[in-house]
Design an enzyme around this catalytic site. Structure first.
Site, mmCIF file in Angstrom:
data_model
loop_
_atom_site.group_PDB
_atom_site.id
_atom_site.type_symbol
_atom_site.label_atom_id
_atom_site.label_comp_id
_atom_site.label_asym_id
_atom_site.label_seq_id
_atom_site.Cartn_x
_atom_site.Cartn_y
_atom_site.Cartn_z
ATOM 1 N N GLY A 233 32.138 1.520 -34.707
ATOM 2 C CA GLY A 233 31.744 0.142 -34.984
ATOM 3 C C GLY A 233 32.731 -0.898 -34.500
ATOM 4 C CD GLU A 275 31.751 9.540 -36.033
ATOM 5 O OE1 GLU A 275 31.531 10.711 -36.379
ATOM 6 O OE2 GLU A 275 31.023 8.587 -36.372
ATOM 7 N NE ARG A 278 29.205 -2.381 -29.909
ATOM 8 C CZ ARG A 278 27.885 -2.536 -29.819
ATOM 9 N NH1 ARG A 278 27.369 -3.155 -28.792
ATOM 10 N NH2 ARG A 278 27.082 -2.097 -30.773
ATOM 11 C CB CYS A 346 4.722 -8.356 -17.192
ATOM 12 S SG CYS A 346 4.386 -8.578 -15.474
HETATM 13 N N1 LLP Z 1 29.278 6.769 -35.471
HETATM 14 C C1 LLP Z 1 28.030 6.659 -35.961
HETATM 15 C C2 LLP Z 1 27.611 7.522 -37.048
HETATM 16 C C3 LLP Z 1 27.141 5.725 -35.415
HETATM 17 O O1 LLP Z 1 25.920 5.613 -35.919
HETATM 18 C C4 LLP Z 1 27.562 4.911 -34.340
HETATM 19 C C5 LLP Z 1 26.653 3.959 -33.717
HETATM 20 C C6 LLP Z 1 28.870 5.070 -33.858
HETATM 21 C C7 LLP Z 1 29.710 6.001 -34.454
HETATM 22 C C8 LLP Z 1 29.420 4.273 -32.723
HETATM 23 O O2 LLP Z 1 29.397 2.920 -32.966
HETATM 24 P P1 LLP Z 1 30.161 1.926 -31.952
HETATM 25 O O3 LLP Z 1 31.621 2.270 -32.025
HETATM 26 O O4 LLP Z 1 29.631 2.160 -30.594
HETATM 27 O O5 LLP Z 1 29.852 0.590 -32.465
HETATM 28 N N2 LLP Z 1 22.236 0.181 -29.741
HETATM 29 C C9 LLP Z 1 23.110 -0.724 -30.472
HETATM 30 C C10 LLP Z 1 24.224 0.017 -31.167
HETATM 31 C C11 LLP Z 1 23.760 1.096 -32.129
HETATM 32 C C12 LLP Z 1 24.890 1.837 -32.751
HETATM 33 C C13 LLP Z 1 24.415 3.053 -33.455
HETATM 34 N N3 LLP Z 1 25.434 3.822 -34.057
HETATM 35 C C14 LLP Z 1 23.666 -1.773 -29.506
HETATM 36 O O6 LLP Z 1 23.293 -1.758 -28.334
HETATM 37 O O7 LLP Z 1 24.440 -2.629 -29.903
#
Ligand code: LLP
Length: 416
Positions: A233, A275, A278, A346
């Site tokens: 996150g 984890e 992004r 579209c």
């Molecule tokens: N761990 C778990 C259990 C997760 O559900 C997620 C993301 C992450 C780690 C990694 O999160 P990050 O570090 O990438 O924020 N499609 C959306 C983002 C969905 C994230 C889902 N889970 C977007 O394009 O912003």
């Protein structure tokens, strides 16, 4: 305009557009920062790359060579990990609705950690593990009841969420059930409060709840956790503020809190896992488009139509994401035209960026949209029967193709 030592106009010419460009140097620098400021700085920690953010075989190989673990969320992601040569023992398998066959695939492959979301999954997994004479290491996904103040589609920690167990269900039902199961080895707890968090408040509030849950579990069942997985996150800046957020800004306060909680405790501090998805990949990627049309509509607004859009970047439409856009050949020209960059699908919502300041553009010019590395390739589609762009990686100023462009016949490959 240059990107990590490569001339963008030349790359657009060589590979065509739309084009995903990903800097391997940037990915490795981010992994290096995670090692320096987290896994090597604090004992008994690990980082798993959340590969849903961008999963290609080459990306998995890079992550592997950097020594990170791999967070996967489906049988497909596990399969790709194995194809890329990644050790399943270093995979962390997530999902709120895992199918029986995915659970079987994970057990048979030897996936190291499975994060169990609900009681049905726990029971199925126990049965399958017993049938195989195994004891599967698991974590429970706990929904701590914390609102993360990010876009509601990417907020996961609040009580009304499709993910995980409530604190109470974990304590009263799930933990005693797991402790009585022969096929299950409960290692610890996992939480993930949401994605694209620019500060730490919700992480720390969730952690407080998890730490008090752990002491409650110790008191009630004499069980001590061997792992706390704090999820991902960690946010990035998409537009506006060029200052990038250091991983230490996120992890130092987390580690302080955990170390404090264990400082007078007889138990050793559990393994702490993060984890990030992004944070590793978003700013390492850009998308290059060619301008196809330029018009001023009757409302007096300038629309520049490009040769991609929603199929390669659904994030503007889904999450109101804001991106910075640069004019490749006119990088130094005055940016004095308020422009909306429109995708080619579209549907009116297919906009890449609203009201960005750009030079006067003409068809044939190229635009680069910055920080598109996370969740675009992985969420891309063939909407309007548009093929996915290729992924070209850049390393030390040299480009190499890592995913080919999807052509018309590729898109028909499963149709009968
Ligand atoms: N761990 C778990 C259990 C997760 O559900 C997620 C993301 C992450 C780690 C990694 O999160 P990050 O570090 O990438 O924020 N499609 C959306 C983002 C969905 C994230 C889902 N889970 C977007 O394009 O912003």
């Amino acid at each position: 305009m240059m990107f990590h030592g490569c001339d963008l106009a030349a790359l657009a010419e060589k590979y065509g557009t739309p084009l995903y460009l990903v800097s391997e140097d940037e990915i490795r620098e981010r992994c290096g920062e995670i090692k320096r400021d987290f896994t090597e700085k604090y004992e008994n920690t690990r980082a798993a790359y959340a590969s849903k953010a961008f999963q290609t075989l080459e990306m998995i190989r890079i992550i592997d060579s950097e020594g990170l673990s791999l967070d996967v969320v489906s049988g497909g992601e596990i399969y790709a990990g194995i194809k890329a040569g990644f050790d399943p023992g270093k995979m962390v398998f997530h999902g709120n609705s895992k199918t029986k066959s995915e659970i079987a695939e994970a057990l048979d492959a030897g996936v190291g950690t499975i994060v169990v979301d609900n009681l049905t999954e726990l029971e199925i997994m126990n049965r399958m593990a017993c049938d195989r004479g195994m004891k599967q290491e698991i974590l429970f996904r706990v929904t701590p009841g914390v609102d993360s103040h990010t876009h509601k589609f990417i907020s996961t920690g609040q009580l009304d969420s499709k993910f995980g167990f409530s604190i109470q269900e974990t304590a009263d039902t799930a933990v005693p059930a797991a402790l009585a199961m022969d096929g299950i080895d409960l290692k610890g707890m996992h939480y993930h409060v949401g994605s694209q968090l620019l500060e730490n408040t919700s992480h720390l509030m969730a952690l407080d709840k998890i730490l008090s849950l752990l002491s409650d579990l110790k008191a009630r069942y004499g069980w001590t956790a061997r792992e706390i997985n704090c999820g991902g996150g960690f946010g990035v800046h998409y537009a506006g503020d060029p200052e990038r957020i250091r991983i230490s800004d996120f992890v130092d306060p987390i580690m302080r809190k955990i170390d404090d909680a264990y400082k007078d405790c007889v138990d050793t501090r559990p393994l702490v896992t993060i984890e990030p998805g992004r944070w590793i990949i978003a700013e390492a990627g850009i998308t290059v488009y060619e301008v196809c049309s330029v018009k001023t509509n009757s409302a007096g607004k300038v629309y520049v139509g490009v040769d991609g859009g929603f199929p390669d970047n659904p994030r503007t439409e889904l999450y109101n994401a804001e991106y910075e856009v640069e004019a490749v050949e006119k990088y130094y020209a005055p940016h004095d035209v308020k422009t909306t960059v429109a995708g080619k699908c579209c549907e009116s919502g297919d906009i890449v960026a609203y009201d960005v300041m750009l030079p006067t553009l003409e068809p044939g010019d190229h635009l680069a949209v910055l920080a598109t590395g996370a969740y675009n390739y992985s969420m891309s589609s063939n909407y309007n029967r548009i093929g996915r762009p290729p992924v070209v990686m850049i390393k030390c100023g040299k480009d190499r193709l890592t995913v080919k462009r999807e052509n018309y016949s590729d898109m028909l490959r499963n149709e009968i």
